[in-house]
Write an enzyme that holds these catalytic residues in place. Sequence first.
Site, PDB file in Angstrom:
ATOM      1  N   ARG A  57       0.813  -1.234   0.000  1.00  0.00           N
ATOM      2  CA  ARG A  57       0.000   0.000   0.000  1.00  0.00           C
ATOM      3  C   ARG A  57       0.842   1.276   0.000  1.00  0.00           C
ATOM      4  O   ARG A  57       0.392   2.335   0.436  1.00  0.00           O
ATOM      5  CB  ARG A  57      -0.963   0.035   1.186  1.00  0.00           C
ATOM      6  CG  ARG A  57      -1.960  -1.094   1.178  1.00  0.00           C
ATOM      7  CD  ARG A  57      -3.108  -0.824   2.134  1.00  0.00           C
ATOM      8  NE  ARG A  57      -4.001  -1.954   2.160  1.00  0.00           N
ATOM      9  CZ  ARG A  57      -3.826  -3.003   2.960  1.00  0.00           C
ATOM     10  NH1 ARG A  57      -2.817  -3.038   3.797  1.00  0.00           N
ATOM     11  NH2 ARG A  57      -4.671  -4.017   2.906  1.00  0.00           N
ATOM     12  N   LYS A  79       3.649  11.647 -10.998  1.00  0.00           N
ATOM     13  CA  LYS A  79       2.832  10.756 -11.830  1.00  0.00           C
ATOM     14  C   LYS A  79       3.620   9.481 -12.087  1.00  0.00           C
ATOM     15  O   LYS A  79       4.759   9.537 -12.568  1.00  0.00           O
ATOM     16  CB  LYS A  79       2.503  11.419 -13.178  1.00  0.00           C
ATOM     17  CG  LYS A  79       1.362  12.396 -13.137  1.00  0.00           C
ATOM     18  CD  LYS A  79       0.947  12.760 -14.567  1.00  0.00           C
ATOM     19  CE  LYS A  79      -0.060  13.872 -14.601  1.00  0.00           C
ATOM     20  NZ  LYS A  79      -0.371  14.300 -15.983  1.00  0.00           N
ATOM     21  N   GLU A 121      10.618  18.919 -24.852  1.00  0.00           N
ATOM     22  CA  GLU A 121       9.884  19.292 -23.622  1.00  0.00           C
ATOM     23  C   GLU A 121      10.520  20.522 -22.960  1.00  0.00           C
ATOM     24  O   GLU A 121       9.818  21.340 -22.366  1.00  0.00           O
ATOM     25  CB  GLU A 121       9.869  18.116 -22.627  1.00  0.00           C
ATOM     26  CG  GLU A 121       9.272  16.819 -23.169  1.00  0.00           C
ATOM     27  CD  GLU A 121       7.735  16.745 -23.123  1.00  0.00           C
ATOM     28  OE1 GLU A 121       7.091  17.746 -22.741  1.00  0.00           O
ATOM     29  OE2 GLU A 121       7.196  15.682 -23.494  1.00  0.00           O
ATOM     30  N   HIS A 200       8.714  10.732 -28.583  1.00  0.00           N
ATOM     31  CA  HIS A 200       7.651  11.549 -27.995  1.00  0.00           C
ATOM     32  C   HIS A 200       7.984  13.054 -27.971  1.00  0.00           C
ATOM     33  O   HIS A 200       7.205  13.870 -28.455  1.00  0.00           O
ATOM     34  CB  HIS A 200       7.354  11.026 -26.581  1.00  0.00           C
ATOM     35  CG  HIS A 200       6.450  11.911 -25.792  1.00  0.00           C
ATOM     36  ND1 HIS A 200       5.087  11.924 -25.979  1.00  0.00           N
ATOM     37  CD2 HIS A 200       6.712  12.839 -24.835  1.00  0.00           C
ATOM     38  CE1 HIS A 200       4.560  12.821 -25.161  1.00  0.00           C
ATOM     39  NE2 HIS A 200       5.521  13.385 -24.460  1.00  0.00           N
TER      40      HIS A 200
HETATM   41  N1  LIG Z   1       5.521  10.506 -15.107  1.00  0.00           N
HETATM   42  C1  LIG Z   1       5.512  11.553 -15.900  1.00  0.00           C
HETATM   43  O1  LIG Z   1       5.095  12.646 -15.511  1.00  0.00           O
HETATM   44  C2  LIG Z   1       6.065  11.399 -17.288  1.00  0.00           C
HETATM   45  C3  LIG Z   1       6.259  12.545 -18.083  1.00  0.00           C
HETATM   46  C4  LIG Z   1       6.827  12.374 -19.343  1.00  0.00           C
HETATM   47  C5  LIG Z   1       7.171  11.115 -19.788  1.00  0.00           C
HETATM   48  N2  LIG Z   1       6.949  10.029 -18.998  1.00  0.00           N
HETATM   49  C6  LIG Z   1       7.338   8.680 -19.443  1.00  0.00           C
HETATM   50  O2  LIG Z   1       8.745   8.637 -19.582  1.00  0.00           O
HETATM   51  C7  LIG Z   1       9.093   7.618 -20.512  1.00  0.00           C
HETATM   52  C8  LIG Z   1      10.155   8.132 -21.435  1.00  0.00           C
HETATM   53  O3  LIG Z   1      11.313   8.421 -20.680  1.00  0.00           O
HETATM   54  P1  LIG Z   1      12.739   8.599 -21.380  1.00  0.00           P
HETATM   55  O4  LIG Z   1      12.600   9.534 -22.501  1.00  0.00           O
HETATM   56  O5  LIG Z   1      13.710   8.872 -20.308  1.00  0.00           O
HETATM   57  O6  LIG Z   1      12.967   7.190 -22.070  1.00  0.00           O
HETATM   58  P2  LIG Z   1      13.589   5.799 -21.540  1.00  0.00           P
HETATM   59  O7  LIG Z   1      13.427   5.633 -20.095  1.00  0.00           O
HETATM   60  O8  LIG Z   1      13.023   4.755 -22.436  1.00  0.00           O
HETATM   61  O9  LIG Z   1      15.146   5.962 -21.847  1.00  0.00           O
HETATM   62  C9  LIG Z   1      15.556   6.098 -23.187  1.00  0.00           C
HETATM   63  C10 LIG Z   1      16.750   5.205 -23.491  1.00  0.00           C
HETATM   64  O10 LIG Z   1      17.933   5.794 -22.922  1.00  0.00           O
HETATM   65  C11 LIG Z   1      18.654   4.822 -22.173  1.00  0.00           C
HETATM   66  N3  LIG Z   1      19.367   5.573 -21.146  1.00  0.00           N
HETATM   67  C12 LIG Z   1      18.910   6.038 -19.958  1.00  0.00           C
HETATM   68  N4  LIG Z   1      19.841   6.804 -19.357  1.00  0.00           N
HETATM   69  C13 LIG Z   1      20.916   6.825 -20.181  1.00  0.00           C
HETATM   70  C14 LIG Z   1      22.191   7.459 -20.110  1.00  0.00           C
HETATM   71  N5  LIG Z   1      22.514   8.280 -19.089  1.00  0.00           N
HETATM   72  N6  LIG Z   1      23.050   7.259 -21.123  1.00  0.00           N
HETATM   73  C15 LIG Z   1      22.712   6.468 -22.184  1.00  0.00           C
HETATM   74  N7  LIG Z   1      21.528   5.857 -22.316  1.00  0.00           N
HETATM   75  C16 LIG Z   1      20.628   6.037 -21.326  1.00  0.00           C
HETATM   76  C17 LIG Z   1      17.576   3.873 -21.691  1.00  0.00           C
HETATM   77  O11 LIG Z   1      18.101   2.621 -21.354  1.00  0.00           O
HETATM   78  C18 LIG Z   1      16.661   3.802 -22.913  1.00  0.00           C
HETATM   79  O12 LIG Z   1      17.156   2.907 -23.871  1.00  0.00           O
HETATM   80  C19 LIG Z   1       7.800   7.220 -21.215  1.00  0.00           C
HETATM   81  O13 LIG Z   1       7.388   5.957 -20.773  1.00  0.00           O
HETATM   82  C20 LIG Z   1       6.813   8.285 -20.793  1.00  0.00           C
HETATM   83  O14 LIG Z   1       5.478   7.807 -20.730  1.00  0.00           O
HETATM   84  C21 LIG Z   1       6.405  10.165 -17.764  1.00  0.00           C
HETATM   85 ZN   LIG Z   2       5.388  14.933 -22.987  1.00  0.00          ZN
END
Ligand SMILES: NC(=O)c1ccc[n+]([C@@H]2O[C@H](COP(=O)([O-])OP(=O)(O)OC[C@H]3O[C@@H](n4cnc5c(N)ncnc54)[C@H](O)[C@@H]3O)[C@@H](O)[C@H]2O)c1
Ligand SMILES: [Zn+2]
Length: 297
Positions: A57, A79, A121, A200
């Site tokens: 929980r 989130k 972003e 994205h």
């Molecule tokens: N919770 C929220 O408010 C919120 C807001 C925006 C996006 N999101 C979510 O975030 C996700 C996208 O996150 P992201 O863009 O970080 O993508 P991701 O987590 O998929 O990472 C992208 C790639 O980079 C690699 N990586 C991570 N750190 C690295 C580093 N320092 N050096 C080299 N490679 C590295 C990862 O292994 C992956 O292959 C989506 O699932 C999206 O829905 C959530």
């Molecule tokens: Zn976004």
Amino acid sequence: MISYVFPAGEEHKTLDTVRKLYETLILARFDRNDYLVALGGGVVGDLCGFAAATYLRGVSFIQIPTTLLSQVDSSIGGKTGVDFDSYKNMVGAFHMPRLVYENISTLLTLPDEQFSAGMGEVIKHGLIKDRAYYRWILENKAGIWGRDTALIEKLVLISNRIKRDVVEDDPKEQGQRAHLNFGHTLGHAIEKLKDFELLHGQCVAIGALAAMYLSCRRGMLSMEEVEEYKNSLAAFQIPSSVSGLSREDVIAATKNDKKMDSGVIKFILLHSIGDAYTDRTVTDEEMGEALEYVLAR
Ligand SMILES: NC(=O)c1ccc[n+]([C@@H]2O[C@H](COP(=O)([O-])OP(=O)(O)OC[C@H]3O[C@@H](n4cnc5c(N)ncnc54)[C@H](O)[C@@H]3O)[C@@H](O)[C@H]2O)c1
Ligand SMILES: [Zn+2]
């Protein structure tokens, strides 16, 4: 300390991965005095946060985001969630991390494409909230793309403050938190139709361009302002147009967007650069015109 590692990629942001994480925690007798640490990009942060929100929980967790997008966006605001079948972020919870620790040296190993998506972003933050920040980004685009440490430090800090202020003011998205969705109505639709060929944040930047054009058509921005933004995108390897899509298909794809409020699209527009608002009167014709500006033949 125990660690749980899972393969990279959105396709692993699922309940199945959460199940395996729960199993690891149970076998290690993880209890309420322990805490989870999300070390990775947004996928890790969202999934780990969701596990922390639900295991026993709710247990404490810490975010250590390692991508630009996760540092400026997903790690802040509480989130959390996972995808369900093809539905993105369909299952989730609001659960605040106890701490967000960011070390910008992790960005040095980040692939250009991922850095580019994060910049979509980042620029959005300036457009919706802070004109001076937006101007600073444009003036320093070469250095930022080159990942100059001093510039990145300032950029991550200002973007963090913007996101923090917005979510502190409106944690459950009943008002101004929706402004963070600037560029997302059309951006999401494009992202879905391009079958995730573009990242994205890049789609959001294109959606933002369309929303700026729409704001211009309504007399709130000048065409010079719209074109200046458009021309700056190349410096961050963000395309300023997409090919192979029809405006009808993109508009149809916006209809099952989560940003609908009883059937009405909550579209984010700009009164001026740095000043966003929610508009519920945007018509399909206006969206079509704005799309015409960003869709290449
Ligand atoms: N919770 C929220 O408010 C919120 C807001 C925006 C996006 N999101 C979510 O975030 C996700 C996208 O996150 P992201 O863009 O970080 O993508 P991701 O987590 O998929 O990472 C992208 C790639 O980079 C690699 N990586 C991570 N750190 C690295 C580093 N320092 N050096 C080299 N490679 C590295 C990862 O292994 C992956 O292959 C989506 O699932 C999206 O829905 C959530
Ligand atoms: Zn976004």
